[in-house]
Every structure is written in C-alpha cells, then in structure tokens.
Design a protein around this motif. Sequence first.
Motif, PDB file in Angstrom:
ATOM      1  N   GLU A 304      20.123  36.824  54.305  1.00 59.41           N
ATOM      2  CA  GLU A 304      21.299  36.094  54.764  1.00 59.41           C
ATOM      3  C   GLU A 304      21.592  34.932  53.814  1.00 59.41           C
ATOM      4  OE1 GLU A 304      23.273  37.013  57.221  1.00 59.41           O
ATOM      5  OE2 GLU A 304      21.977  38.763  57.525  1.00 59.41           O
ATOM      6  N   PRO A 305      22.873  34.622  53.597  1.00 54.76           N
ATOM      7  CA  PRO A 305      23.225  33.512  52.698  1.00 54.76           C
ATOM      8  C   PRO A 305      22.600  32.198  53.153  1.00 54.76           C
ATOM      9  CG  PRO A 305      25.166  34.814  53.232  1.00 54.76           C
ATOM     10  CD  PRO A 305      24.064  35.305  54.130  1.00 54.76           C
ATOM     11  N   LEU A 306      22.093  31.413  52.209  1.00 52.01           N
ATOM     12  CA  LEU A 306      21.522  30.110  52.529  1.00 52.01           C
ATOM     13  C   LEU A 306      22.634  29.143  52.932  1.00 52.01           C
ATOM     14  CD1 LEU A 306      18.875  29.568  49.690  1.00 52.01           C
ATOM     15  CD2 LEU A 306      18.454  30.164  52.091  1.00 52.01           C
ATOM     16  N   SER A 307      22.383  28.365  53.959  1.00 47.69           N
ATOM     17  CA  SER A 307      23.374  27.383  54.383  1.00 47.69           C
ATOM     18  C   SER A 307      23.559  26.344  53.282  1.00 47.69           C
ATOM     19  CB  SER A 307      22.922  26.687  55.665  1.00 47.69           C
ATOM     20  OG  SER A 307      21.683  26.027  55.476  1.00 47.69           O
ATOM     21  N   GLY A 308      24.788  25.902  53.122  1.00 49.35           N
ATOM     22  CA  GLY A 308      25.093  24.923  52.096  1.00 49.35           C
ATOM     23  C   GLY A 308      25.389  25.531  50.743  1.00 49.35           C
ATOM     24  N   THR A 309      25.296  26.858  50.658  1.00 51.14           N
ATOM     25  CA  THR A 309      25.640  27.535  49.402  1.00 51.14           C
ATOM     26  C   THR A 309      26.949  28.301  49.586  1.00 51.14           C
ATOM     27  OG1 THR A 309      24.440  29.575  49.929  1.00 51.14           O
ATOM     28  CG2 THR A 309      23.207  27.803  48.846  1.00 51.14           C
ATOM     29  N   GLU A 310      27.530  28.712  48.494  1.00 53.15           N
ATOM     30  CA  GLU A 310      28.779  29.463  48.571  1.00 53.15           C
ATOM     31  C   GLU A 310      28.760  30.629  47.595  1.00 53.15           C
ATOM     32  OE1 GLU A 310      31.358  26.686  45.452  1.00 53.15           O
ATOM     33  OE2 GLU A 310      31.770  26.594  47.605  1.00 53.15           O
ATOM     34  N   LEU A 311      29.602  31.606  47.891  1.00 53.72           N
ATOM     35  CA  LEU A 311      29.727  32.771  47.033  1.00 53.72           C
ATOM     36  C   LEU A 311      30.441  32.372  45.746  1.00 53.72           C
ATOM     37  CD1 LEU A 311      28.934  35.793  47.468  1.00 53.72           C
ATOM     38  CD2 LEU A 311      31.323  36.195  48.105  1.00 53.72           C
ATOM     39  N   LYS A 312      29.841  32.692  44.595  1.00 54.64           N
ATOM     40  CA  LYS A 312      30.437  32.337  43.299  1.00 54.64           C
ATOM     41  C   LYS A 312      30.669  33.589  42.461  1.00 54.64           C
ATOM     42  CE  LYS A 312      28.396  27.702  42.962  1.00 54.64           C
ATOM     43  NZ  LYS A 312      27.543  26.801  42.132  1.00 54.64           N
ATOM     44  N   GLU A 313      31.816  33.647  41.830  1.00 56.68           N
ATOM     45  CA  GLU A 313      32.142  34.788  40.980  1.00 56.68           C
ATOM     46  C   GLU A 313      31.402  34.670  39.650  1.00 56.68           C
ATOM     47  OE1 GLU A 313      36.245  36.797  40.709  1.00 56.68           O
ATOM     48  OE2 GLU A 313      36.136  35.592  38.863  1.00 56.68           O
ATOM     49  N   VAL A 314      30.838  35.801  39.202  1.00 62.67           N
ATOM     50  CA  VAL A 314      30.105  35.801  37.935  1.00 62.67           C
ATOM     51  C   VAL A 314      30.802  36.648  36.874  1.00 62.67           C
ATOM     52  CG1 VAL A 314      28.614  37.749  38.606  1.00 62.67           C
ATOM     53  CG2 VAL A 314      27.809  36.104  36.900  1.00 62.67           C
ATOM     54  N   TRP A 315      31.617  37.596  37.316  1.00 60.32           N
ATOM     55  CA  TRP A 315      32.311  38.472  36.383  1.00 60.32           C
ATOM     56  C   TRP A 315      33.612  38.967  36.999  1.00 60.32           C
ATOM     57  CZ3 TRP A 315      33.162  43.687  37.709  1.00 60.32           C
ATOM     58  CH2 TRP A 315      33.877  44.429  36.742  1.00 60.32           C
ATOM     59  N   SER A 316      34.650  39.065  36.184  1.00 64.07           N
ATOM     60  CA  SER A 316      35.906  39.679  36.623  1.00 64.07           C
ATOM     61  C   SER A 316      36.426  40.573  35.506  1.00 64.07           C
ATOM     62  CB  SER A 316      36.950  38.626  36.999  1.00 64.07           C
ATOM     63  OG  SER A 316      37.278  37.825  35.888  1.00 64.07           O
ATOM     64  N   ALA A 317      37.083  41.649  35.887  1.00 60.58           N
ATOM     65  CA  ALA A 317      37.533  42.651  34.927  1.00 60.58           C
ATOM     66  C   ALA A 317      38.776  42.192  34.188  1.00 60.58           C
ATOM     67  CB  ALA A 317      37.823  43.960  35.657  1.00 60.58           C
ATOM     68  N   ALA A 318      38.869  42.599  32.943  1.00 57.63           N
ATOM     69  CA  ALA A 318      40.068  42.340  32.148  1.00 57.63           C
ATOM     70  C   ALA A 318      41.199  43.230  32.638  1.00 57.63           C
ATOM     71  CB  ALA A 318      39.782  42.603  30.672  1.00 57.63           C
ATOM     72  N   GLY A 319      42.420  42.752  32.496  1.00 58.98           N
ATOM     73  CA  GLY A 319      43.577  43.502  32.964  1.00 58.98           C
ATOM     74  C   GLY A 319      44.008  44.576  31.978  1.00 58.98           C
ATOM     75  N   THR A 320      44.806  45.503  32.475  1.00 58.90           N
ATOM     76  CA  THR A 320      45.419  46.529  31.637  1.00 58.90           C
ATOM     77  C   THR A 320      46.917  46.534  31.894  1.00 58.90           C
ATOM     78  OG1 THR A 320      45.124  48.251  33.323  1.00 58.90           O
ATOM     79  CG2 THR A 320      43.358  47.982  31.710  1.00 58.90           C
ATOM     80  N   SER A 321      47.655  47.017  30.928  1.00 56.76           N
ATOM     81  CA  SER A 321      49.102  47.090  31.072  1.00 56.76           C
ATOM     82  C   SER A 321      49.492  48.336  31.855  1.00 56.76           C
ATOM     83  CB  SER A 321      49.769  47.120  29.687  1.00 56.76           C
ATOM     84  OG  SER A 321      51.149  47.408  29.804  1.00 56.76           O
ATOM     85  N   GLU A 322      50.422  48.193  32.795  1.00 57.78           N
ATOM     86  CA  GLU A 322      50.870  49.344  33.572  1.00 57.78           C
ATOM     87  C   GLU A 322      51.545  50.382  32.690  1.00 57.78           C
ATOM     88  OE1 GLU A 322      53.297  48.175  36.825  1.00 57.78           O
ATOM     89  OE2 GLU A 322      51.719  46.995  37.808  1.00 57.78           O
ATOM     90  N   SER A 323      52.082  49.951  31.563  1.00 60.27           N
ATOM     91  CA  SER A 323      52.772  50.876  30.665  1.00 60.27           C
ATOM     92  C   SER A 323      51.815  51.590  29.722  1.00 60.27           C
ATOM     93  CB  SER A 323      53.831  50.122  29.842  1.00 60.27           C
ATOM     94  OG  SER A 323      53.221  49.132  29.022  1.00 60.27           O
TER      95      SER A 323
END
Length: 454
Positions: A304-323
């Motif tokens: 279970e998540p520790l109290s006083g902590t928060e979810l942090k993002e470590v990686w996000s995907a690069a975007g692509t063009s719809e075209s």
Amino acid sequence: MESNDQKQSGGLFSSIASSFSNFSIAMNKSVNGLLGYEGLEVINPEGGSAEEEAQRGQWKQEDRDSYWKMMHKYIGSDITSMVTLPVFIFEPMTMIQKVAEIMEYCHLLDLADECEDPYMRLVYASSWAISVYCAYQRTWKPFNPILGETYEMVNHDGITFISEQVSHHPPMSAGHAENEHFIYDVTSKLKTKFLGNSVDVYPVGRTRVTLKKDGVVLDLVPPPTKVNNLIFGRMWVDSPGEMVMTNMTTGERTVLYFQPCGWLGAGRYEVDGYVYNAAEEPKILMTGKWNKSMSYQPCDLEGEPLSGTELKEVWSAAGTSESDKFQYTHFAHKINSFDTAPKKLLATDSRLRPDRFALENGDLSKAGAEKSSLEERQRAERRNREEKAQQFTPRWFSVSGEVTPTPWGDLEVYEYNGKYDEHRAAIDGSDCIEEADVKSIEFNPWQFGNVSAE
C-alpha cells in the motif's frame, strides 16, 4: 492493482470467457460467417461494431482470401522464417533497427546509473524496458534482416550502437550499445505460434544491462506478445504477462504485470507491479500504461502507498503525428536517417537495403521486387555456402558457448567481440566522406560473394 490470484487467473480473453462467453460465441459466428472464416476470433478493443471493423480491415477482400488459403495450413506452427509476406504490410524498417529503437529513452539508464537508491535504480531501468512497447502499437511488420546485415547508430546521447543478424535459421540477431553510463547487450530470437487470425510471439532472448558506476548487472525477461487480427479487422497488439528485471549483483528485482486486454478494451495497456528488495518485500509500487507513461510511489510491506507520499511520473511517451502513416516518433525517423549514421557506414547497414528504401519512398512495386531479389540471393548464397562446406561467421559478435534458459526455450548466447570498437576507431581517425557518398553505397551483406539469383 490486482492480487496475485487475479493475475494468475487472467488471460487475453478471460473477461470474455467469464462474463460474455455466450455473446462472444455469437459474435464470432456472426462475423466469421460473414467473411467465410468460421473459427477465427475477431475482437475490437476500442469498442464499436466488430462486423464493421472486420469489413474495413487493412487488406482488400481478395487479398484476405488468397492469404488465408496460403496460411491456414500453418495454424499451430512457428512461422518465423517459413512464410514470404506481401510488402504492403511492411514498415520501412528492419528487425535489427527495431532492436535499436529501445535506445529512444536510454536517458533512463543514465539516471539509473547515477542513482544511489537501489530501488529507484530499478524504477528507472524498468521504465526504460517498458518504453519500447510504445513502438509495438505500430502494427506494420519490419523486414526480416539478411544474414550478415548490420545496423549502426551514433549521435544519440553519446551512444555507440551496433547490431548484426547472426543466424538465419533460426532467425537471430545480437546487439551492443554503450555510453559513459551503461553497456547494453542482447541476443534476440523470436519464436512464434500462428493461430489463424492471430500470432503469439515469444521473446526467446537475453537482455543484459551493466551500469558502469557500481558495476551492477540487470537481467530482463519480457512478457510474450500477441498480434491480433492478422487476416481481417484492424490489427492490434497486446503483451499480457509478467516482465521481470533482476539486479543480478544484489538481488533486488522488479515484477510488472501487463494486463490482458479485456472485452471492449478493458485494461488495455495497463501495467502495474512492485520493486522488491532481496528478501522479496515490496518497496516501491509502479503503475501506468505502456503506451503513455509510468509512475511510482513508495509503499509499505503490504504494497500500500506510504502516507505522505505521492505518485510521481518517471517516464512519458513521445508523441507522433496523426498524419504519419507509420506512427513514427521523431526518434524512429532518426533510426532510418543518415543523421544517426557514422562516417563510412558499413555496406551491410539496413539503411542501404533497396527494398526498405523503396518502401520509404512509397514505391511498393519496386519494394516488392527488391525484397524478392534479396531473399532469392540469400537462398543462393546459402546453397553456395553449403556446397563448399563453408560456415557463416558473424563479424561483430561471437558464440559465447553459453546456453541460457528462458521461459520459452534455451538460447545460445552471442557476445560482443569488441572488433567494432577497433573498426570504428580506425574509421573515425580517417577523413570523412560526404553524406552523398554514404547514400550511394550498395547494400552488400554477402559474406561469400554477391551471389546473383539462379
């Protein structure tokens, strides 16, 4: 996050079987009966009309009919190197270039190397391992490499990268990358099982990452992959199962569960799990979607998540063009570009393949002809080699003699022999040739002479 019992009972169509079994059977009969393929499964993970989805598939009806007549005899077989496929289902990239695509987010390995916390080190490294699955959304098939074909990459985060097709039967490739923070080594061998309208892909390979600061060695075991709607319907990819990354030096490990796609897309892309200490106690939970981002949060011994902590993002995907027809990121385009090519590119490099280059330029007719020519010349070289009792020997990798077990079979491991470093040092010390000259190099992977088709 699911319990272990839930995870063990999960399967690609578990939600269909448990809650929608009767409706699923009726839908399959309706759609398959409509198209004449009774017994093949059609599902639409995005929701909507399954019949409509099947009818507007990537292929024309006559293409599906002829392909099905050819392929149905292979149901249950490993089709890795048995079947010649039409060029219009390909993307302008080879399998050994796809090996290089895992370097897109290699800054995460730099962070892992710099990290003092052993658990956060695995958060960074595991997120890097997940990042390559973004590319799996592209359902175009990469070209199979010619035996002896290579791919080189420089000018990306200080990395020197080399991969080589080291075996044709069975198809195997090896790769090596290095910068100031890490060393990456992979022996890749795919095993497949054709199921009619889908194919299961088992990664019978070994991936090792050495972090230079502390010398720790990380071992990666990825989940299998399922490619759905091969014959009709919109093709899509799922990778249900566990990914395990183990610190072989100290014993910590990450276990991440890739949720199977349920009915109408429920759970698709979702990944969750924990970083464990050497005593198998959870220390950090990880959650996210393999096509978008991953986050982490410290947890207690119950997960279970520790109290006083928060979810942090470590990686996000690069975007692509719809075209963009092939949904390439900027980095994927760089893989095909000569911008990431070194001076005096090897004549065996994938960028120089005439079929790949023709497809990139939109000339399907020429791409198909060049692909057939390369495949026939490869067969001719093999006959010539066998007649003379000659043995193919990779240039940049050597058989280590080690056979390592994987969940899907034993693997003969190839190791980097260091010769490419010597070659690159000699080339980099010479005068540079113009880019125009690089593009004019003729593709030549033939170790036993440029054998013409017989």
